[in-house]
Design a protein around this motif. Structure first.
Motif, PDB file in Angstrom:
ATOM      1  N   LEU A  35       6.973  -2.227  -9.469  1.00 17.42           N
ATOM      2  CA  LEU A  35       6.885  -0.910 -10.104  1.00 17.42           C
ATOM      3  C   LEU A  35       8.258  -0.311 -10.377  1.00 17.42           C
ATOM      4  N   ALA A  36       9.315  -1.093 -10.170  1.00  9.58           N
ATOM      5  CA  ALA A  36      10.674  -0.554 -10.290  1.00  9.58           C
ATOM      6  C   ALA A  36      10.979  -0.065 -11.700  1.00  9.58           C
ATOM      7  N   ALA A  37      10.640  -0.866 -12.711  1.00 10.01           N
ATOM      8  CA  ALA A  37      10.938  -0.483 -14.091  1.00 10.01           C
ATOM      9  C   ALA A  37      10.162   0.765 -14.501  1.00 10.01           C
ATOM     10  N   GLU A  38       8.912   0.841 -14.092  1.00 10.59           N
ATOM     11  CA  GLU A  38       8.105   2.006 -14.438  1.00 10.59           C
ATOM     12  C   GLU A  38       8.587   3.249 -13.704  1.00 10.59           C
ATOM     13  N   ALA A  39       9.034   3.065 -12.450  1.00 16.05           N
ATOM     14  CA  ALA A  39       9.561   4.194 -11.686  1.00 16.05           C
ATOM     15  C   ALA A  39      10.816   4.751 -12.350  1.00 16.05           C
ATOM     16  N   ALA A  40      11.690   3.862 -12.815  1.00 11.48           N
ATOM     17  CA  ALA A  40      12.905   4.313 -13.498  1.00 11.48           C
ATOM     18  C   ALA A  40      12.563   5.020 -14.804  1.00 11.48           C
ATOM     19  N   LEU A  41      11.583   4.477 -15.533  1.00  8.92           N
ATOM     20  CA  LEU A  41      11.161   5.104 -16.786  1.00  8.92           C
ATOM     21  C   LEU A  41      10.606   6.499 -16.527  1.00  8.92           C
ATOM     22  N   MET A  64       0.830  -1.198   0.000  1.00  9.63           N
ATOM     23  CA  MET A  64       0.000   0.000   0.000  1.00  9.63           C
ATOM     24  C   MET A  64       0.869   1.253   0.000  1.00  9.63           C
ATOM     25  N   SER A  65       1.898   1.279   0.820  1.00 11.55           N
ATOM     26  CA  SER A  65       2.768   2.448   0.867  1.00 11.55           C
ATOM     27  C   SER A  65       3.549   2.586  -0.434  1.00 11.55           C
ATOM     28  N   GLU A  66       3.923   1.457  -1.029  1.00 14.00           N
ATOM     29  CA  GLU A  66       4.653   1.488  -2.294  1.00 14.00           C
ATOM     30  C   GLU A  66       3.794   2.125  -3.381  1.00 14.00           C
ATOM     31  N   GLN A  67       2.543   1.718  -3.463  1.00 13.70           N
ATOM     32  CA  GLN A  67       1.642   2.290  -4.463  1.00 13.70           C
ATOM     33  C   GLN A  67       1.395   3.765  -4.186  1.00 13.70           C
ATOM     34  N   ALA A  68       1.248   4.101  -2.898  1.00 12.67           N
ATOM     35  CA  ALA A  68       0.989   5.498  -2.544  1.00 12.67           C
ATOM     36  C   ALA A  68       2.166   6.389  -2.915  1.00 12.67           C
ATOM     37  N   ASP A  69       3.384   5.925  -2.639  1.00 16.81           N
ATOM     38  CA  ASP A  69       4.573   6.705  -2.983  1.00 16.81           C
ATOM     39  C   ASP A  69       4.711   6.851  -4.496  1.00 16.81           C
ATOM     40  N   PHE A  70       4.401   5.783  -5.212  1.00 15.53           N
ATOM     41  CA  PHE A  70       4.475   5.834  -6.674  1.00 15.53           C
ATOM     42  C   PHE A  70       3.448   6.819  -7.228  1.00 15.53           C
TER      43      PHE A  70
END
Length: 275
Positions: free
Chosen positions: A187-193, A150-156
């Motif tokens: 979500l790592a690849a999308e975050a880097a993109l 949940m926190s990962e999605q919120a931060d993203f």
């Protein structure tokens, strides 16, 4: 091989910090152990100087106690600094070793060698590869996994909102923090993109290219890989590295035939005059 060419290009165009570690017979763990032992000794000495059986006891030892308190505070500070340095060194060793292994693989593939003959990558700086829990956040107990997701999605989402609002520097910083906090996540690849897009919005094309490379390398067969490779190629063109850009853009059609990114990659190639 083409991807190794662009890897070599990015690393040649980006200044990679070097960490110099003094050579000594003692390791950081040895120093920490000695500090801990000294800390315990100081605590014992402090208790001896602080004990009092009567209120009219001579307090001439107060200045000594003050000095011991100062020593204790300094030991705590040095211990904290040592732990920070150890964490940073372990992180550099782990990251450097992984990158060396990746480059070795790509070089063997480029030269047409047999990648099955590659042995274990030598640890950067020698010794054993660090296995500290600080560098392996995913190894924590799985109990709070739902909260972490949940926190990962919120931060993203927060970083994505900043990007959509045109707050490019804020978005780049938030996506960088996200990648450090949730390495290897879904979500790592999308975050880097997205970090690459944010950096590109600030005009920092060099770091944007590196972010696109991180996105593609992190998931080279994923749904975002064609776009990451396309963005990497256009960034290389923006850095006036036309030959590397042409190679990278050509890879889009080779690796992902039929992907929407192929059309734009071919258009970019024509604009660059690629063969």
């Amino acid at each position: 091989m083409r991807v190794s060419a662009l890897v070599a290009m990015v690393w040649c165009s980006i200044v990679v910090p070097h960490v110099a570690v003094a050579q000594n017979d003692q390791t950081l763990a040895d120093i920490r152990q000695e500090l801990n032992v000294l800390y315990v000794d100081v605590q014992r000495l402090k208790r001896e100087l602080s004990t009092s059986a009567a209120p009219n006891l001579d307090t001439s030892g107060g200045s000594t106690l003050d000095r011991i308190n100062a020593i204790e505070a300094e030991l705590q500070r040095l211990t904290a600094k040592t732990e920070q340095l150890e964490f940073r060194v372990d992180r550099v060793v782990s990251d450097g070793t992984n990158r060396i292994g990746d480059l070795e693989f790509r070089l063997v593939e480029l030269e047409g060698g047999d990648i099955s003959t590659l042995g274990e990558t030598t640890t950067l700086g020698g010794g054993e590869l660090p296995q500290s829990s600080a560098t392996l956040p995913a190894a924590k107990p799985a109990a709070p996994a739902t909260e972490l997701a949940m926190s990962e999605q919120a931060d993203f989402d927060k970083a994505s909102e900043a990007l959509a609002a045109g707050q490019y520097q804020a978005a780049a910083d938030q996506f960088a923090t996200f990648s450090q906090t949730y390495p290897g996540g879904p979500l790592a690849a999308e975050a880097a993109l997205n970090r690459g897009k944010a950096l590109e919005g600030t005009g920092n094309i060099r770091d944007a290219a590196r972010a696109y490379l991180d996105s593609f390398s992190g998931d080279p067969t994923g749904p975002l890989a064609p776009e990451s490779l396309l963005k990497l190629g256009t960034s290389l063109a923006g850095l006036n590295q036309t030959s590397e850009a042409c190679v990278t853009l050509s890879e889009v059609a080779v690796r992902f035939p039929g992907a929407p990114a192929v059309t734009e990659a071919e258009a970019q190639k024509r604009n660059l005059g690629c063969p």
